[in-house]
Scaffold this active site. Sequence first.
Site, PDB file in Angstrom:
ATOM      1  N   GLY A 274      -8.316 -63.828  47.078  1.00 35.18           N
ATOM      2  CA  GLY A 274      -7.773 -63.931  48.445  1.00 35.18           C
ATOM      3  C   GLY A 274      -8.839 -63.501  49.441  1.00 35.18           C
ATOM      4  O   GLY A 274      -8.569 -62.782  50.394  1.00 35.18           O
ATOM      5  N   GLY A 275     -10.072 -63.963  49.188  1.00 34.40           N
ATOM      6  CA  GLY A 275     -11.236 -63.470  49.944  1.00 34.40           C
ATOM      7  C   GLY A 275     -11.369 -64.038  51.344  1.00 34.40           C
ATOM      8  O   GLY A 275     -12.294 -63.683  52.062  1.00 34.40           O
ATOM      9  N   ASP A 297      -9.457 -68.473  47.553  1.00 31.28           N
ATOM     10  CA  ASP A 297      -8.404 -68.406  48.581  1.00 31.28           C
ATOM     11  C   ASP A 297      -7.613 -69.698  48.541  1.00 31.28           C
ATOM     12  O   ASP A 297      -7.898 -70.585  47.717  1.00 31.28           O
ATOM     13  CB  ASP A 297      -8.995 -68.160  49.985  1.00 31.28           C
ATOM     14  CG  ASP A 297      -7.997 -67.432  50.888  1.00 31.28           C
ATOM     15  OD1 ASP A 297      -7.009 -68.053  51.326  1.00 31.28           O
ATOM     16  OD2 ASP A 297      -8.180 -66.226  51.138  1.00 31.28           O
ATOM     17  N   ASP A 328      -4.547 -69.756  43.700  1.00 31.87           N
ATOM     18  CA  ASP A 328      -3.285 -69.132  44.110  1.00 31.87           C
ATOM     19  C   ASP A 328      -3.123 -67.862  43.277  1.00 31.87           C
ATOM     20  O   ASP A 328      -3.051 -67.945  42.049  1.00 31.87           O
ATOM     21  CB  ASP A 328      -2.136 -70.113  43.836  1.00 31.87           C
ATOM     22  CG  ASP A 328      -0.766 -69.532  44.119  1.00 31.87           C
ATOM     23  OD1 ASP A 328      -0.698 -68.363  44.590  1.00 31.87           O
ATOM     24  OD2 ASP A 328       0.232 -70.220  43.870  1.00 31.87           O
ATOM     25  N   HIS A 348      -1.482 -55.329  50.876  1.00 34.51           N
ATOM     26  CA  HIS A 348      -0.646 -54.875  51.996  1.00 34.51           C
ATOM     27  C   HIS A 348       0.113 -56.035  52.669  1.00 34.51           C
ATOM     28  O   HIS A 348       0.969 -55.806  53.491  1.00 34.51           O
ATOM     29  CB  HIS A 348      -1.470 -54.051  53.014  1.00 34.51           C
ATOM     30  CG  HIS A 348      -2.408 -54.851  53.865  1.00 34.51           C
ATOM     31  ND1 HIS A 348      -3.104 -54.295  54.918  1.00 34.51           N
ATOM     32  CD2 HIS A 348      -2.783 -56.153  53.838  1.00 34.51           C
ATOM     33  CE1 HIS A 348      -3.844 -55.217  55.489  1.00 34.51           C
ATOM     34  NE2 HIS A 348      -3.669 -56.343  54.863  1.00 34.51           N
TER      35      HIS A 348
HETATM   36  C1  LIG Z   1      -5.576 -60.576  55.325  1.00 35.46           C
HETATM   37  S1  LIG Z   1      -6.467 -61.900  54.664  1.00 35.46           S
HETATM   38  C2  LIG Z   1      -7.734 -61.028  53.776  1.00 35.46           C
HETATM   39  C3  LIG Z   1      -8.962 -61.861  53.559  1.00 35.46           C
HETATM   40  C4  LIG Z   1     -10.112 -61.132  52.869  1.00 35.46           C
HETATM   41  N1  LIG Z   1      -9.733 -60.526  51.615  1.00 35.46           N
HETATM   42  C5  LIG Z   1     -10.736 -60.098  53.775  1.00 35.46           C
HETATM   43  O1  LIG Z   1     -10.598 -58.912  53.532  1.00 35.46           O
HETATM   44  O2  LIG Z   1     -11.403 -60.492  54.751  1.00 35.46           O
HETATM   45  C6  LIG Z   1      -5.384 -62.413  53.395  1.00 35.46           C
HETATM   46  C7  LIG Z   1      -5.857 -63.657  52.675  1.00 35.46           C
HETATM   47  O3  LIG Z   1      -4.931 -63.959  51.611  1.00 35.46           O
HETATM   48  C8  LIG Z   1      -4.920 -65.363  51.484  1.00 35.46           C
HETATM   49  N2  LIG Z   1      -3.735 -65.789  50.706  1.00 35.46           N
HETATM   50  C9  LIG Z   1      -2.435 -65.760  51.092  1.00 35.46           C
HETATM   51  N3  LIG Z   1      -1.651 -66.221  50.099  1.00 35.46           N
HETATM   52  C10 LIG Z   1      -2.474 -66.524  49.064  1.00 35.46           C
HETATM   53  C11 LIG Z   1      -2.260 -67.013  47.728  1.00 35.46           C
HETATM   54  N4  LIG Z   1      -1.021 -67.267  47.273  1.00 35.46           N
HETATM   55  N5  LIG Z   1      -3.334 -67.187  46.928  1.00 35.46           N
HETATM   56  C12 LIG Z   1      -4.588 -66.931  47.377  1.00 35.46           C
HETATM   57  N6  LIG Z   1      -4.862 -66.445  48.631  1.00 35.46           N
HETATM   58  C13 LIG Z   1      -3.816 -66.255  49.451  1.00 35.46           C
HETATM   59  C14 LIG Z   1      -4.905 -65.826  52.920  1.00 35.46           C
HETATM   60  O4  LIG Z   1      -5.279 -67.174  53.033  1.00 35.46           O
HETATM   61  C15 LIG Z   1      -5.904 -64.869  53.561  1.00 35.46           C
HETATM   62  O5  LIG Z   1      -7.207 -65.396  53.555  1.00 35.46           O
END
Ligand SMILES: C[S@@+](CC[C@H](N)C(=O)[O-])C[C@H]1O[C@@H](n2cnc3c(N)ncnc32)[C@H](O)[C@@H]1O
Length: 469
Positions: A274-275, A297, A328, A348
């Site tokens: 989820g980067g 992501d 996912d 979070h």
């Molecule tokens: C708050 S952001 C954090 C991004 C990154 N980790 C950072 O610290 O900059 C949360 C991330 O989770 C991703 N996300 C949400 N649901 C997801 C899923 N089911 N699988 C993968 N990524 C997901 C979003 O697209 C978003 O980029």
Amino acid sequence: MAARVLQLAKLISDSAATIDKACTENGTSVPDLDAPFDPRGEMFRSHAGVSVAVNTAISAANQLLATLRPAPSSILQTSSGFVHSTSLRVAFEANVSTIIKEAGGDGLHVDEIAAKAKIDPKKLVRILRFLATHHVFLETQPDVFANNRLSSLLDIGKPLSELHSVNKFEGTSGLQALLARILDESAKARSYTWETLHDPKSAFSEEPGDSPFCTFIGKREPYWDWLEEPEQAPQLAALGVGMGVMDSMLAGGAILKGFDFKSLTENDLIVDVGGGVGNAVLPIAQANPSVRIIVQDRAAVIEDGIQHWKQKLPAALDSGRVTFQPSDFFAPQSVKGPSVFFVRHILHNWSDKYVGQILSNLRAAASPHTKLLIMDSIMHYVCRDPAGEEGTVPGWESMRNDAPPPLLPNWGMAGAQTYASDLQMMAMHNAQERTLLHLSKLLKGAGWRLIRVHPDPSHLNPQVEAVPI
Ligand SMILES: C[S@@+](CC[C@H](N)C(=O)[O-])C[C@H]1O[C@@H](n2cnc3c(N)ncnc32)[C@H](O)[C@@H]1O
């Protein structure tokens, strides 16, 4: 007798003396509130003893305010806290800071500001006066406003003529992009908190579709899905840039001061789960030219990530050392046994039920040598902490550093940002920030053991390290 008042006032004056002495010895000064923000002015915070003195003064000053202000007036002020965000939003969306800056000089008459912003000067002036009363903008002469240290942060740093583009935040620190989201859909979502907590249909739910945000938009569509709607393209782009603000606030590569990323070699692989656009791992890739990194992501975010790295560190992409992968985190993890699963600002965003699934999927793909590294705020009780079993985790002692009485043990207003972030998670995702004990239980339930906390000097982003049980 006003013993408590004198005690608080003394804490403030002692702190001021400590700060003054450190500045004098180091040839620095506390930045002027009346001058625009300059990151170099923040230097004084790094002198020995200054950050504790600053926190003491902030905490004591707010406690003094709550003590001395008439209680009915205090509670009324608190009840109208939304006036701050609504006023700030007007100034921000109307580009008032940029208009004043581009005019040059010592300030601009509200008629001229309003003409450029295309709003009624009779209304704008009252909003600016409210903000100036709270130290955002200066009213230098009747109806003439200038930027100060706080209002200058509303300026994106691009010419007014470029501020209508969808990607206006690209290339910025991310602070204004984050402000845009907080002042718009977050503020609106938060105002539905009571309705959501009170409605039997959503009150005890752990589903992201039962957040105050969903009550606001009137449909059970989680925030991340909403962001993918074509008409939310500017919001999605802004959020990507906005996430970078944590990195600009953690200046000096603070992420590298926790887990030893520099010791990783070309045989090591970090998976940033989820980067987003890969903001968190960028300083790691810059500091360690060997380690391999996969940023995962949702498919909708991947292209933004690639474009981001083409600007920031194209060589890492060209060599294949850093790759992006649609993924996912609720599906089985496709990368098996990496050195590190890195999970920043992800847990979070989800309730316990979903965090359990994310952690279990990572555990199923881990090798005995895989480290799990979590970065989120760690919540503290407001009262003193009886320190249960989490008190024995290396690093915890230096993180849990109670304020001296009569201050609130959690440093009150000096540490209030994490509590706001916690409620932001409730509003947008029906989720939360967690105490270390809470996180430790979730880890254990998914087959991970908490082994260390790396405190963050800025207290914003400690790193929590876990290994497979
Ligand atoms: C708050 S952001 C954090 C991004 C990154 N980790 C950072 O610290 O900059 C949360 C991330 O989770 C991703 N996300 C949400 N649901 C997801 C899923 N089911 N699988 C993968 N990524 C997901 C979003 O697209 C978003 O980029």
